[in-house]
Design a protein around this motif. Structure first.
Motif, PDB file in Angstrom:
ATOM      1  N   ASP A 170     -23.599  -0.509 -11.072  1.00 52.78           N
ATOM      2  CA  ASP A 170     -24.209  -1.554 -10.189  1.00 52.78           C
ATOM      3  C   ASP A 170     -23.774  -0.902  -8.718  1.00 52.78           C
ATOM      4  OD1 ASP A 170     -25.181  -3.455  -8.104  1.00 52.78           O
ATOM      5  OD2 ASP A 170     -25.582  -4.845  -9.837  1.00 52.78           O
ATOM      6  N   TYR A 171     -24.874  -0.327  -8.209  1.00 52.88           N
ATOM      7  CA  TYR A 171     -24.760   0.364  -6.596  1.00 52.88           C
ATOM      8  C   TYR A 171     -24.093  -0.670  -5.741  1.00 52.88           C
ATOM      9  CZ  TYR A 171     -25.741   2.477  -2.170  1.00 52.88           C
ATOM     10  OH  TYR A 171     -25.606   2.841  -0.721  1.00 52.88           O
ATOM     11  N   ASP A 172     -24.751  -1.955  -5.464  1.00 53.17           N
ATOM     12  CA  ASP A 172     -24.442  -2.912  -4.654  1.00 53.17           C
ATOM     13  C   ASP A 172     -23.094  -3.407  -4.766  1.00 53.17           C
ATOM     14  OD1 ASP A 172     -26.924  -2.946  -3.391  1.00 53.17           O
ATOM     15  OD2 ASP A 172     -27.899  -4.206  -4.867  1.00 53.17           O
ATOM     16  N   VAL A 173     -22.716  -3.485  -6.184  1.00 59.36           N
ATOM     17  CA  VAL A 173     -21.330  -3.748  -6.507  1.00 59.36           C
ATOM     18  C   VAL A 173     -20.419  -2.672  -6.132  1.00 59.36           C
ATOM     19  CG1 VAL A 173     -19.333  -4.385  -8.394  1.00 59.36           C
ATOM     20  CG2 VAL A 173     -21.873  -5.488  -7.980  1.00 59.36           C
ATOM     21  N   THR A 174     -20.760  -1.272  -6.506  1.00 60.45           N
ATOM     22  CA  THR A 174     -19.860  -0.420  -6.223  1.00 60.45           C
ATOM     23  C   THR A 174     -19.439  -0.037  -4.639  1.00 60.45           C
ATOM     24  OG1 THR A 174     -20.565   0.858  -8.090  1.00 60.45           O
ATOM     25  CG2 THR A 174     -19.876   2.264  -6.343  1.00 60.45           C
ATOM     26  N   VAL A 175     -20.468  -0.142  -3.871  1.00 59.92           N
ATOM     27  CA  VAL A 175     -20.195   0.239  -2.514  1.00 59.92           C
ATOM     28  C   VAL A 175     -19.439  -0.668  -1.978  1.00 59.92           C
ATOM     29  CG1 VAL A 175     -22.302   1.774  -2.366  1.00 59.92           C
ATOM     30  CG2 VAL A 175     -22.579  -0.666  -1.769  1.00 59.92           C
ATOM     31  N   GLN A 176     -19.260  -1.970  -2.235  1.00 64.68           N
ATOM     32  CA  GLN A 176     -18.189  -2.943  -1.670  1.00 64.68           C
ATOM     33  C   GLN A 176     -16.770  -2.608  -2.185  1.00 64.68           C
ATOM     34  OE1 GLN A 176     -19.134  -4.884   0.783  1.00 64.68           O
ATOM     35  NE2 GLN A 176     -21.446  -4.411   0.237  1.00 64.68           N
ATOM     36  N   LYS A 177     -16.660  -1.776  -2.872  1.00 60.82           N
ATOM     37  CA  LYS A 177     -15.276  -1.439  -3.236  1.00 60.82           C
ATOM     38  C   LYS A 177     -14.685  -0.561  -2.516  1.00 60.82           C
ATOM     39  CE  LYS A 177     -16.449  -1.770  -8.309  1.00 60.82           C
ATOM     40  NZ  LYS A 177     -15.514  -2.968  -8.833  1.00 60.82           N
ATOM     41  N   PRO A 178     -13.337  -0.581  -2.538  1.00 59.01           N
ATOM     42  CA  PRO A 178     -12.456   0.101  -1.450  1.00 59.01           C
ATOM     43  C   PRO A 178     -12.887   1.617  -1.504  1.00 59.01           C
ATOM     44  CG  PRO A 178     -11.087  -1.325  -2.344  1.00 59.01           C
ATOM     45  CD  PRO A 178     -12.344  -1.448  -3.031  1.00 59.01           C
ATOM     46  N   LEU A 179     -13.109   2.456  -0.526  1.00 58.79           N
ATOM     47  CA  LEU A 179     -13.491   3.897  -0.397  1.00 58.79           C
ATOM     48  C   LEU A 179     -12.521   4.655  -1.718  1.00 58.79           C
ATOM     49  CD1 LEU A 179     -14.792   6.564   0.358  1.00 58.79           C
ATOM     50  CD2 LEU A 179     -13.078   6.545   2.031  1.00 58.79           C
ATOM     51  N   HIS A 180     -11.307   4.657  -1.624  1.00 59.75           N
ATOM     52  CA  HIS A 180     -10.408   5.458  -2.161  1.00 59.75           C
ATOM     53  C   HIS A 180     -10.208   5.097  -3.631  1.00 59.75           C
ATOM     54  CE1 HIS A 180      -8.367   7.728   0.809  1.00 59.75           C
ATOM     55  NE2 HIS A 180      -8.670   6.675   1.612  1.00 59.75           N
ATOM     56  N   LEU A 181     -10.731   3.823  -4.018  1.00 56.74           N
ATOM     57  CA  LEU A 181     -10.909   3.678  -5.433  1.00 56.74           C
ATOM     58  C   LEU A 181     -12.186   4.154  -5.976  1.00 56.74           C
ATOM     59  CD1 LEU A 181     -10.658  -0.082  -6.953  1.00 56.74           C
ATOM     60  CD2 LEU A 181     -12.549   1.390  -7.599  1.00 56.74           C
ATOM     61  N   ILE A 182     -13.245   4.279  -5.330  1.00 55.88           N
ATOM     62  CA  ILE A 182     -14.570   4.815  -5.642  1.00 55.88           C
ATOM     63  C   ILE A 182     -14.108   6.401  -6.128  1.00 55.88           C
ATOM     64  CG2 ILE A 182     -16.761   5.629  -5.115  1.00 55.88           C
ATOM     65  CD1 ILE A 182     -16.945   2.859  -3.358  1.00 55.88           C
ATOM     66  N   LEU A 183     -13.676   6.925  -4.923  1.00 58.93           N
ATOM     67  CA  LEU A 183     -13.206   8.360  -5.161  1.00 58.93           C
ATOM     68  C   LEU A 183     -12.520   8.635  -6.153  1.00 58.93           C
ATOM     69  CD1 LEU A 183     -12.550   9.353  -1.309  1.00 58.93           C
ATOM     70  CD2 LEU A 183     -14.728   9.610  -2.541  1.00 58.93           C
ATOM     71  N   GLY A 184     -11.246   8.054  -6.440  1.00 57.59           N
ATOM     72  CA  GLY A 184     -10.510   7.970  -7.683  1.00 57.59           C
ATOM     73  C   GLY A 184     -11.162   7.885  -8.935  1.00 57.59           C
ATOM     74  N   ALA A 185     -11.917   6.931  -8.919  1.00 54.87           N
ATOM     75  CA  ALA A 185     -12.834   6.907 -10.143  1.00 54.87           C
ATOM     76  C   ALA A 185     -13.802   8.152 -10.378  1.00 54.87           C
ATOM     77  CB  ALA A 185     -13.624   5.573 -10.222  1.00 54.87           C
ATOM     78  N   VAL A 186     -14.381   8.620  -9.473  1.00 57.00           N
ATOM     79  CA  VAL A 186     -15.210   9.797  -9.647  1.00 57.00           C
ATOM     80  C   VAL A 186     -14.424  10.934  -9.950  1.00 57.00           C
ATOM     81  CG1 VAL A 186     -16.922  11.481  -8.789  1.00 57.00           C
ATOM     82  CG2 VAL A 186     -16.803   8.735  -8.194  1.00 57.00           C
ATOM     83  N   LEU A 187     -13.052  11.011  -9.372  1.00 57.90           N
ATOM     84  CA  LEU A 187     -12.204  12.353  -9.716  1.00 57.90           C
ATOM     85  C   LEU A 187     -11.723  12.113 -11.302  1.00 57.90           C
ATOM     86  CD1 LEU A 187     -10.815  14.813  -8.449  1.00 57.90           C
ATOM     87  CD2 LEU A 187      -8.806  13.012  -7.990  1.00 57.90           C
TER      88      LEU A 187
END
Length: 261
Positions: A236-253
């Protein structure tokens, strides 16, 4: 801090503390001190600095020779690096306290990273007014209920609407000197994330030759759209972008590593 003992006309001695570094400066004085620094060392720079940092009542007790005697304690205003996270973690502008993201952007969420980087790219492309907008994205007031002992983000939550209003306020109330210092800090910390070896697989390679190519303005929006499709980020985009940046980058990595086997 250095302690100055000053005697008044009646012989009464009072003690006053003088900062010995940027991190010891009262945040309400940071703007004026940055502006004093930007003007350069005048003939009696030490007098201007001392009278800015000492209470008015104390200034009336001092003559020029007295101030000259402790001028050596004030050299840090020019000799020490201005962009200290400790000093600029909070700065008072026209009576309003604003707080920056921490070093490495660890308390930045996805949506503010998208907007902050979009404005940075637009600034690099020559669009006017983007410095105010970058600062408005990241520099925010303290949120209600903030607990310093929890070491969490003290800034109010980011919204586009409040950032737009803040950009107008910054345009009208913040000096160009202070803007330059804050903007330089934000560029520095943005680059710290992008250049981190940890995220080398996420960003386009650049060999360091010539001028670094500018990405498109919507590059991070598209990145977050792709990231939001991952099951561990909620799809869910709206949920994802509220998460911490480094958590998002880590998940993609992690997803990249899984695909690589």
């Amino acid at each position: 801090m250095v302690v100055l003992r000053i005697k008044d006309g009646s012989g009464v001695v009072s003690e006053h503390r003088l900062p010995m570094s940027w991190r010891e400066v009262d945040r309400s004085l940071l703007c004026e001190l940055l502006e004093l620094r930007a003007m350069g060392k005048g003939e009696k720079w030490w007098l201007d600095a001392a009278f800015l940092l000492l209470p008015v009542a104390v200034q009336d007790l001092l003559c020029e020779a007295d101030v000259m005697s402790f001028a050596s304690f004030l050299g840090w205003i020019w000799d020490e690096e201005v962009l200290l996270f400790e000093a600029l973690n909070g700065i008072v502008v026209s009576g309003v306290a604003l707080y920056l993201p921490n070093r490495g952007m660890y308390n930045v969420c996805g949506i503010e990273w998208i907007d902050g980087n979009g404005y940075l790219i637009m600034h690099a492309k020559g669009v006017a007014g983007m410095v105010d907008r970058v600062i408005a994205v990241y520099c925010r007031s303290e949120r209600a209920g903030y607990d310093v002992d929890l070491h969490d983000d003290r800034r109010i939550s980011y919204t586009v609407e409040s950032a737009n209003r803040r950009a107008e306020w910054i345009r009208d109330n913040m000096s160009d000197i202070v803007k330059a210092v804050l903007f330089a800090y934000l560029v520095q910390e943005t680059q710290r994330v992008v250049d981190s070896p940890r995220y080398g697989k996420l960003f386009p390679n650049w060999d360091g030759e010539g001028v670094r190519p500018l990405p498109s303005v919507d590059v991070w929006y598209n990145f977050m759209l792709d990231a939001a499709r991952l099951p561990n980020l909620g799809r869910d985009y709206d949920v994802t972008v509220q998460k911490p940046l480094h958590l998002i980058l880590g998940a993609v990595l992690n997803e990249i590593k899984i695909q690589e086997g």
